[in-house]
Write a protein that holds these residues in place. Structure first.
Motif, PDB file in Angstrom:
ATOM      1  N   UNK A  74       0.805  -1.221   0.000  1.00  0.00           N
ATOM      2  CA  UNK A  74       0.000   0.000   0.000  1.00  0.00           C
ATOM      3  C   UNK A  74       0.841   1.275   0.000  1.00  0.00           C
ATOM      4  N   UNK A  75       2.014   1.231   0.662  1.00  0.00           N
ATOM      5  CA  UNK A  75       2.815   2.449   0.808  1.00  0.00           C
ATOM      6  C   UNK A  75       4.176   2.355   0.131  1.00  0.00           C
ATOM      7  N   UNK A  76       4.572   1.182  -0.333  1.00  0.00           N
ATOM      8  CA  UNK A  76       5.844   1.050  -1.024  1.00  0.00           C
ATOM      9  C   UNK A  76       7.045   1.258  -0.144  1.00  0.00           C
ATOM     10  N   UNK A  77       6.975   0.755   1.100  1.00  0.00           N
ATOM     11  CA  UNK A  77       8.114   0.879   2.015  1.00  0.00           C
ATOM     12  C   UNK A  77       8.470  -0.488   2.573  1.00  0.00           C
ATOM     13  N   UNK A  78       9.754  -0.645   2.874  1.00  0.00           N
ATOM     14  CA  UNK A  78      10.259  -1.875   3.481  1.00  0.00           C
ATOM     15  C   UNK A  78      11.084  -1.511   4.711  1.00  0.00           C
ATOM     16  N   UNK A 123     -21.835  -2.329   7.726  1.00  0.00           N
ATOM     17  CA  UNK A 123     -20.844  -1.470   8.377  1.00  0.00           C
ATOM     18  C   UNK A 123     -20.470  -2.109   9.702  1.00  0.00           C
ATOM     19  N   UNK A 124     -19.272  -2.685   9.767  1.00  0.00           N
ATOM     20  CA  UNK A 124     -18.868  -3.507  10.906  1.00  0.00           C
ATOM     21  C   UNK A 124     -17.640  -2.924  11.590  1.00  0.00           C
ATOM     22  N   UNK A 125     -17.589  -3.157  12.902  1.00  0.00           N
ATOM     23  CA  UNK A 125     -16.426  -2.719  13.673  1.00  0.00           C
ATOM     24  C   UNK A 125     -15.247  -3.650  13.404  1.00  0.00           C
ATOM     25  N   UNK A 126     -14.062  -3.063  13.231  1.00  0.00           N
ATOM     26  CA  UNK A 126     -12.835  -3.814  12.969  1.00  0.00           C
ATOM     27  C   UNK A 126     -11.783  -3.401  13.988  1.00  0.00           C
ATOM     28  N   UNK A 127     -11.103  -4.379  14.579  1.00  0.00           N
ATOM     29  CA  UNK A 127      -9.996  -4.112  15.496  1.00  0.00           C
ATOM     30  C   UNK A 127      -8.686  -4.162  14.723  1.00  0.00           C
ATOM     31  N   UNK A 128      -7.851  -3.152  14.910  1.00  0.00           N
ATOM     32  CA  UNK A 128      -6.585  -3.034  14.180  1.00  0.00           C
ATOM     33  C   UNK A 128      -5.433  -2.963  15.179  1.00  0.00           C
ATOM     34  N   UNK A 129      -4.475  -3.885  15.060  1.00  0.00           N
ATOM     35  CA  UNK A 129      -3.239  -3.818  15.840  1.00  0.00           C
ATOM     36  C   UNK A 129      -2.219  -3.002  15.057  1.00  0.00           C
ATOM     37  N   UNK A 130      -1.505  -2.124  15.767  1.00  0.00           N
ATOM     38  CA  UNK A 130      -0.514  -1.246  15.137  1.00  0.00           C
ATOM     39  C   UNK A 130       0.885  -1.752  15.476  1.00  0.00           C
ATOM     40  N   UNK A 131       1.673  -2.032  14.433  1.00  0.00           N
ATOM     41  CA  UNK A 131       3.047  -2.496  14.611  1.00  0.00           C
ATOM     42  C   UNK A 131       4.005  -1.438  14.062  1.00  0.00           C
ATOM     43  N   UNK A 132       4.960  -0.953  14.848  1.00  0.00           N
ATOM     44  CA  UNK A 132       5.929   0.019  14.336  1.00  0.00           C
ATOM     45  C   UNK A 132       6.851  -0.624  13.300  1.00  0.00           C
ATOM     46  N   UNK A 133       7.034   0.041  12.163  1.00  0.00           N
ATOM     47  CA  UNK A 133       7.918  -0.437  11.111  1.00  0.00           C
ATOM     48  C   UNK A 133       8.971   0.629  10.842  1.00  0.00           C
ATOM     49  N   UNK A 134      10.235   0.305  11.146  1.00  0.00           N
ATOM     50  CA  UNK A 134      11.343   1.235  10.915  1.00  0.00           C
ATOM     51  C   UNK A 134      11.718   1.180   9.437  1.00  0.00           C
ATOM     52  N   UNK A 135      11.359   2.206   8.706  1.00  0.00           N
ATOM     53  CA  UNK A 135      11.540   2.196   7.251  1.00  0.00           C
ATOM     54  C   UNK A 135      13.022   2.324   6.903  1.00  0.00           C
ATOM     55  N   UNK A 136      13.487   1.414   6.067  1.00  0.00           N
ATOM     56  CA  UNK A 136      14.861   1.476   5.566  1.00  0.00           C
ATOM     57  C   UNK A 136      14.911   1.700   4.058  1.00  0.00           C
ATOM     58  N   UNK A 137      13.780   1.502   3.375  1.00  0.00           N
ATOM     59  CA  UNK A 137      13.793   1.632   1.915  1.00  0.00           C
ATOM     60  C   UNK A 137      12.414   2.069   1.434  1.00  0.00           C
ATOM     61  N   UNK A 138      12.407   3.104   0.604  1.00  0.00           N
ATOM     62  CA  UNK A 138      11.185   3.534  -0.073  1.00  0.00           C
ATOM     63  C   UNK A 138      11.279   3.096  -1.529  1.00  0.00           C
ATOM     64  N   UNK A 139      10.308   2.339  -1.967  1.00  0.00           N
ATOM     65  CA  UNK A 139      10.319   1.823  -3.327  1.00  0.00           C
ATOM     66  C   UNK A 139       9.807   2.886  -4.301  1.00  0.00           C
ATOM     67  N   UNK A 140      10.440   3.031  -5.470  1.00  0.00           N
ATOM     68  CA  UNK A 140       9.949   3.999  -6.459  1.00  0.00           C
ATOM     69  C   UNK A 140       8.634   3.564  -7.094  1.00  0.00           C
ATOM     70  N   UNK A 141       8.386   2.259  -7.098  1.00  0.00           N
ATOM     71  CA  UNK A 141       7.139   1.724  -7.636  1.00  0.00           C
ATOM     72  C   UNK A 141       6.631   0.653  -6.682  1.00  0.00           C
ATOM     73  N   UNK A 142       5.305   0.594  -6.508  1.00  0.00           N
ATOM     74  CA  UNK A 142       4.742  -0.417  -5.632  1.00  0.00           C
ATOM     75  C   UNK A 142       3.347  -0.792  -6.118  1.00  0.00           C
ATOM     76  N   UNK A 143       2.793  -1.835  -5.529  1.00  0.00           N
ATOM     77  CA  UNK A 143       1.587  -2.483  -6.038  1.00  0.00           C
ATOM     78  C   UNK A 143       0.408  -1.522  -6.166  1.00  0.00           C
ATOM     79  N   UNK A 144       0.120  -0.728  -5.144  1.00  0.00           N
ATOM     80  CA  UNK A 144      -1.074   0.113  -5.136  1.00  0.00           C
ATOM     81  C   UNK A 144      -0.731   1.589  -5.387  1.00  0.00           C
TER      82      UNK A 144
END
Length: 368
Positions: free
Chosen positions: A51-55, A77-98
């Motif tokens: 979604x964001x093109x980062x690794x 319209x349903x409630x969704x629980x989302x867990x948040x995981x910190x991701x230390x970005x080391x690389x931004x891709x010039x092209x990505x799926x979305x």
């Protein structure tokens, strides 16, 4: 939650990467449904790449969770629980799926919190960084205020030199924490892809040497100082536990070098991600020690996170060893021994961070 730190200083700002949703185009963190084959944090990392093109390395210990209402294709319209995981970005891709479906943008923590709609997610983003604590916790002494108001700076400087020395312990703690974080980043780069392994190993060793110098300065300052902000034993224990973290990092990369390890299990990368996040929390904690009474609750929150990470690292370590033993214990004994050695060092690094958390908690208990 992809993040990066702009610079290496103790007060270097943290930035968070948000993306737009496909339908409403509101700002959100990359997210998706759980995977049947991947762990929650690994699935989150895959969503960030698509979604964001980062690794980067993603910490297996969630920062927290939030709820929001999601409208499905059938109109529900349903409630969704989302867990948040910190991701230390080391690389931004010039092209990505979305790429064609979403916009990505780096935000400051304050701007990211303001950009998202969900109140709980907003609070999680705000809780992630120091939130301008550094400036707020650098207390000005009463004597300095008197000197400023009375405009007698030269006279005051002469008078202040007659006072018992209080040392620059906080500056040294903060410098050591930044050194730890830099070593953790180098270790994570080594673990992530192994490219330029020699340089990453060398950097960890150099950072360990820098940390040793700061530790010696702290111990020398303790001997030369009449007034200390905390008990002398607390000061030496804290800097000693901090130094243990980077000592263990050096031991880990030296073992990698000696055994010429070139590939790293996912569990090793997961433990490295925990180390990166524990180092980040240590960097945030150090300036808060300038005013323990005011910042006690935040310090306790940070140390709780580190202790929780240590428990997660223990679980990863145990499961990984069992997996490796079943896979290679009988026929590839040497390779198993090497893996066990690397895992041992990684576990010791996280254990050392838990010791740092315990030392900080002790200071909070004594002074808050």
């Amino acid at each position: 939650m992809p993040y990066r730190t702009d610079g290496s200083g103790i007060d270097a700002p943290v930035r968070v990467l948000l993306v737009t949703s496909r339908q409403s185009k509101r700002w959100v963190v990359p997210k998706g449904n759980p995977s049947a084959t991947l762990g929650p944090h690994a699935a989150a990392a895959l969503e960030a790449e698509e979604e964001a093109g980062v690794q980067g390395l993603v910490c297996p210990t969630p920062l927290g969770s939030y709820r929001y209402r999601k409208t499905r294709g059938n109109g529900a319209s349903l409630m969704v629980d989302v867990d948040i995981f910190p991701l230390a970005v080391s690389r931004e891709l010039p092209e990505w799926k979305e790429q064609a479906e979403r916009e990505r943008r780096w935000f400051s923590l304050a701007d990211a919190a303001a950009a998202v709609d969900e109140p709980d997610l907003r609070d999680l983003i705000r809780s992630f960084g120091p939130a301008d604590f550094t400036a707020a916790t650098r207390r000005t002494t009463m004597l300095a205020i008197v000197a400023q108001k009375s405009r007698i700076s030269p006279m005051f400087a002469w008078f202040q030199r007659l006072l018992p020395k209080s040392g620059n312990f906080f500056d040294l703690f903060e410098a050591h924490a930044v050194t730890i974080s830099a070593a953790a980043d180098a270790l994570s780069r080594l673990m992530q892809d192994g490219v330029a392994a020699r340089d990453h190993i060398r950097e960890v060793i150099e950072r360990e040497n820098d940390a040793d110098g700061i530790t010696r300065d702290v111990l020398l300052t303790v001997r030369q100082t009449f007034l200390t902000p905390f008990d002398r034993g607390a000061i030496t224990s804290l800097i000693g536990s901090m130094d243990d973290t980077v000592d263990e990092m050096q031991a880990a990369v030296q073992a990698i070098d000696v055994y010429e390890v070139q590939g790293f299990d996912q569990e090793m990368r997961d433990m490295a991600a925990i180390i990166v996040d524990a180092a980040r929390l240590t960097v945030e904690a150090m300036p808060l020690l300038r005013d323990v009474g005011k910042n006690g609750p935040r310090l306790h929150e940070l140390t709780e996170r580190i202790v929780r990470m240590e428990g997660q690292a223990d679980a990863i370590h145990t499961a990984a060893l069992k997996k490796a033993f079943k896979a290679m214990g009988d026929v590839e004994t040497r390779d198993f021994i090497v893996k066990r050695e690397i895992f041992k060092h990684l576990e010791r690094i996280v254990d050392a961070f838990e010791d740092v958390a315990n030392e900080i908690d002790g200071i909070v208990i004594d002074h808050a």
